[in-house]
Scaffold this active site. Structure first.
Site, PDB file in Angstrom:
ATOM      1  N   THR A   1       0.828  -1.212   0.000  1.00  0.00           N
ATOM      2  CA  THR A   1       0.000   0.000   0.000  1.00  0.00           C
ATOM      3  C   THR A   1       0.863   1.263   0.000  1.00  0.00           C
ATOM      4  O   THR A   1       2.058   1.214   0.273  1.00  0.00           O
ATOM      5  CB  THR A   1      -0.901   0.043   1.252  1.00  0.00           C
ATOM      6  N   ASP A   2       0.220   2.383  -0.317  1.00  0.00           N
ATOM      7  CA  ASP A   2       0.889   3.674  -0.195  1.00  0.00           C
ATOM      8  C   ASP A   2       0.013   4.615   0.626  1.00  0.00           C
ATOM      9  O   ASP A   2      -1.039   4.215   1.122  1.00  0.00           O
ATOM     10  CB  ASP A   2       1.239   4.250  -1.571  1.00  0.00           C
ATOM     11  N   MET A   3       0.463   5.855   0.796  1.00  0.00           N
ATOM     12  CA  MET A   3      -0.242   6.786   1.673  1.00  0.00           C
ATOM     13  C   MET A   3      -1.644   7.117   1.181  1.00  0.00           C
ATOM     14  O   MET A   3      -2.434   7.694   1.927  1.00  0.00           O
ATOM     15  CB  MET A   3       0.573   8.061   1.861  1.00  0.00           C
ATOM     16  N   GLY A   4      -1.962   6.751  -0.054  1.00  0.00           N
ATOM     17  CA  GLY A   4      -3.335   6.910  -0.541  1.00  0.00           C
ATOM     18  C   GLY A   4      -4.254   5.840   0.032  1.00  0.00           C
ATOM     19  O   GLY A   4      -5.463   5.876  -0.196  1.00  0.00           O
ATOM     20  N   GLY A   5      -3.673   4.865   0.752  1.00  0.00           N
ATOM     21  CA  GLY A   5      -4.487   3.809   1.366  1.00  0.00           C
ATOM     22  C   GLY A   5      -4.783   2.672   0.400  1.00  0.00           C
ATOM     23  O   GLY A   5      -5.547   1.758   0.720  1.00  0.00           O
TER      24      GLY A   5
END
Lengths: 120, 120, 120, 120
Positions: free
Chosen positions: B10-14
């Site tokens: 995952t990334d900070m965008g969820g």
């Protein structure tokens, strides 16, 4: 050594994924070699990681500039113990003590003289 | 081929970081080889990616189970064009058309017979 | 935008793992925003990747310096089509055409004026 | 918990890149939650890594099946100390002792009862 935090480094918590701090530290070890006119890996030698003790102190976020420092703690005949600290905005956010071992192919080898040279 | 989405993906965008869908597809190509009793890389051959056309249709999230399918579109003398689709909860979320080329060391080589065998 | 290839970027083929070229391109898109005084992601907007057409032309290796350029091909009301080229030692090694879409939370939104400003 | 080593996990040394062992361990912690009917991250809680002591004993290679085990060493009010061992072909190749802390948003919180339940 300064590295920016990109989207790829973050996780759904909105912060840098924990294992990625090890990557920033490895970049800093490599850049330290390059800055001394050496490659971190050649036909004659490369390094493998033997152990790491890591402390995750504060999180870093997208766009943060991470400053990584390397301090040699011990130079063995075929190994190095290095202390690495990551700072962000002047604050310590991560530290690790890493032991790396010098290899040629699949065998341990003595540290090359040119590497000892810049370490000591 | 089913793969779970973990925190690392995952990334900070969820959601899953875009480049990681390519990794899920590569796992699926590898597992396809393993399921046919072959390795995706040996001393005799390995594959490099030549081109990819990717469509990111819907996002996947932590814990999602991604189902990846492989469809051979073309078998060349040394290359393969494969269509890969990722589904999640029965919905198509990603597709790619990938061309891979068979190599031995740094040179292109003909597809081994055992690989042609299971492809055709 | 220049980026060095580190150990983490390579795979057992001795070259940069294919999906990592997408990461170098994403860093270059981010640095392009930072160089224009903007963040690639805020509370007000961020971008998701909609499609990518990638050509893997030549491999890059440890220590190589990758130079990434961004060229805007199209500016839509909520999307951008960008052409990105990676050069290494003066040779083109990778190109991609990427479409990104501007989002606020989970919804598409118009491109902010300040972003249009530096794109056009 | 069993995980295959894919191309993405390897580096130019032909073995699993060191930081990726931490990812396999994180997958195993997540699967341990899933196997107990829980998610490793919800709106109510998630975990951050506080410290890791890792020993890299033997290398793993493409296609290897890694078996990861989790042993709870200590359960604090808001934290867990877990010992994780990776085996490959019946041999121990990696161990780590990891401390994770339970969070809600940006604040430390007590371990939820349902998590304590399956840990003890």
């Amino acid at each position: 050594m300064k590295y920016r935090v990109y989207y790829e480094d973050t996780d759904m918590g909105g912060i840098v994924y924990h294992a990625n701090y090890l990557k920033f530290c490895e970049r800093a070890r490599s850049d330290w070699f390059y800055d001394n006119g050496l490659s971190p890996a050649t036909q004659e030698y490369h390094f493998i990681v033997k152990s790491i003790k890591a402390e995750f102190i504060k999180p870093a976020r997208l766009g943060d500039i991470l400053e990584v420092s390397n301090t040699v703690l011990e130079v063995g005949s075929a190994s190095l113990k290095i202390f690495q600290r990551i700072e962000c905005n002047g604050m310590e956010i991560y530290t690790q003590e890493v032991v790396v071992v010098c290899m040629k192919g699949e065998r341990i080898r003595r540290l090359p003289e040119e590497i000892k040279g810049f370490l000591l």
